[in-house]
Scaffold this motif. Structure first.
Motif, short mmCIF file in Angstrom:
data_model
loop_
_atom_site.label_atom_id
_atom_site.label_comp_id
_atom_site.label_asym_id
_atom_site.label_seq_id
_atom_site.Cartn_x
_atom_site.Cartn_y
_atom_site.Cartn_z
N GLN A 167 42.97 62.83 89.65
CA GLN A 167 41.84 62.55 90.53
C GLN A 167 42.31 62.31 91.96
OE1 GLN A 167 42.84 60.81 87.95
NE2 GLN A 167 42.47 58.62 88.13
N LEU A 168 43.52 61.75 92.11
CA LEU A 168 44.06 61.55 93.45
C LEU A 168 44.53 62.88 94.05
CD1 LEU A 168 46.05 58.21 93.04
CD2 LEU A 168 43.69 58.58 93.80
N ALA A 169 45.05 63.76 93.21
CA ALA A 169 45.44 65.10 93.68
C ALA A 169 44.22 65.86 94.18
CB ALA A 169 46.15 65.87 92.57
N ALA A 170 43.13 65.81 93.41
CA ALA A 170 41.91 66.51 93.82
C ALA A 170 41.38 65.93 95.14
CB ALA A 170 40.85 66.42 92.73
N ALA A 171 41.39 64.60 95.26
CA ALA A 171 40.93 63.97 96.50
C ALA A 171 41.83 64.33 97.68
CB ALA A 171 40.87 62.45 96.31
N HIS A 231 36.65 62.58 102.76
CA HIS A 231 37.26 61.49 102.00
C HIS A 231 36.26 61.06 100.94
CE1 HIS A 231 40.83 60.51 104.39
NE2 HIS A 231 40.10 60.77 105.45
N LEU A 232 36.47 61.47 99.70
CA LEU A 232 35.55 61.10 98.62
C LEU A 232 36.33 60.53 97.44
CD1 LEU A 232 33.20 64.23 98.63
CD2 LEU A 232 32.79 62.01 99.71
N ARG A 233 35.70 59.60 96.76
CA ARG A 233 36.29 59.01 95.55
C ARG A 233 35.87 59.86 94.36
NH1 ARG A 233 36.90 53.61 92.72
NH2 ARG A 233 37.65 52.67 94.62
N ASN A 270 43.11 73.21 84.43
CA ASN A 270 42.35 72.89 85.63
C ASN A 270 41.28 71.87 85.32
OD1 ASN A 270 43.13 74.97 87.91
ND2 ASN A 270 43.19 76.05 85.95
N LEU A 271 41.21 70.83 86.12
CA LEU A 271 40.20 69.78 85.99
C LEU A 271 39.28 69.84 87.20
CD1 LEU A 271 42.53 66.81 84.99
CD2 LEU A 271 41.31 68.38 83.47
N VAL A 272 37.98 69.78 86.95
CA VAL A 272 37.00 69.74 88.03
C VAL A 272 36.39 68.34 88.05
CG1 VAL A 272 34.88 70.71 88.98
CG2 VAL A 272 36.49 72.19 87.74
N PHE A 273 36.55 67.67 89.19
CA PHE A 273 36.05 66.30 89.36
C PHE A 273 34.73 66.31 90.12
CE2 PHE A 273 40.49 65.69 88.52
CZ PHE A 273 40.51 64.54 87.74
N ASP A 274 33.92 65.32 89.82
CA ASP A 274 32.63 65.16 90.48
C ASP A 274 32.83 64.52 91.85
OD1 ASP A 274 30.01 64.78 91.20
OD2 ASP A 274 29.51 63.46 89.53
N GLY A 275 32.56 65.29 92.90
CA GLY A 275 32.66 64.76 94.26
C GLY A 275 31.35 64.21 94.77
#
Length: 155
Positions: free
Chosen positions: A53-57, A67-69, A89-94
């Motif tokens: 999640q930090l890599a995606a951010a 800048h999103l959590r 591959n992981l897709v995170f909710d921005g």
């Protein structure tokens, strides 16, 4: 007990970490890389031992200035190693940003990006490769999984 043989040669699998960000109209934020055809979600590979999640951010900020959590996973996509370096591959909710949100894309010679923009969902197939579009479609299905770090939610 740790078996040192398990750590002697860990498996190699690069982790792709992406963010799905929408504006209030529901359009999806995509970036335009100069190294492939079509638009893709912002993101990239995690560094060794970097929480995904930090890599995606990190990639989201580097590619768009946002800048999103990122705390929830929207999709998990495995890609065979013969096609791409990032196999998992992981897709995170921005989340959702204002329609007036300003994007800041670094110069192409530094970022490998031609630009970034919000694209209406109905127009995604015309702008994305089929596999990328399928990944986004699944991420838009409103299912989430928490991103955990050592069994704890990241808040």
């Amino acid at each position: 007990m740790r078996d040192p043989r398990l750590l002697a040669k860990p498996p190699v699998c690069r982790l792709g970490c992406h963010a799905l960000v929408r504006n209030r109209r529901g359009d999806v934020l995509l970036v335009d890389p100069d190294y492939m055809d079509g638009l893709i979600l912002p993101g990239g590979a995690a560094k060794p031992n970097e929480p995904p999640q930090l890599a995606a951010a990190r990639h989201l900020h580097a590619e768009t200035g946002l800048h999103l959590r990122l705390t929830d996973i929207l999709a998990v996509d495995f890609t065979p190693a013969d096609r791409y370096l990032e196999r998992l591959n992981l897709v995170f909710d921005g989340g959702t940003v204002r329609d007036t949100t300003r994007l800041t894309v670094p110069p192409q010679h530094r970022s490998g990006l031609l630009g970034a923009r919000f694209v209406p969902v109905r127009d995604l197939p015309a702008h994305m490769a089929p596999a990328q579009f399928a990944r986004v479609t699944e991420a838009l299905a409103n299912r989430t999984l928490p991103a955990l770090l050592h069994g704890q939610r990241t808040r």
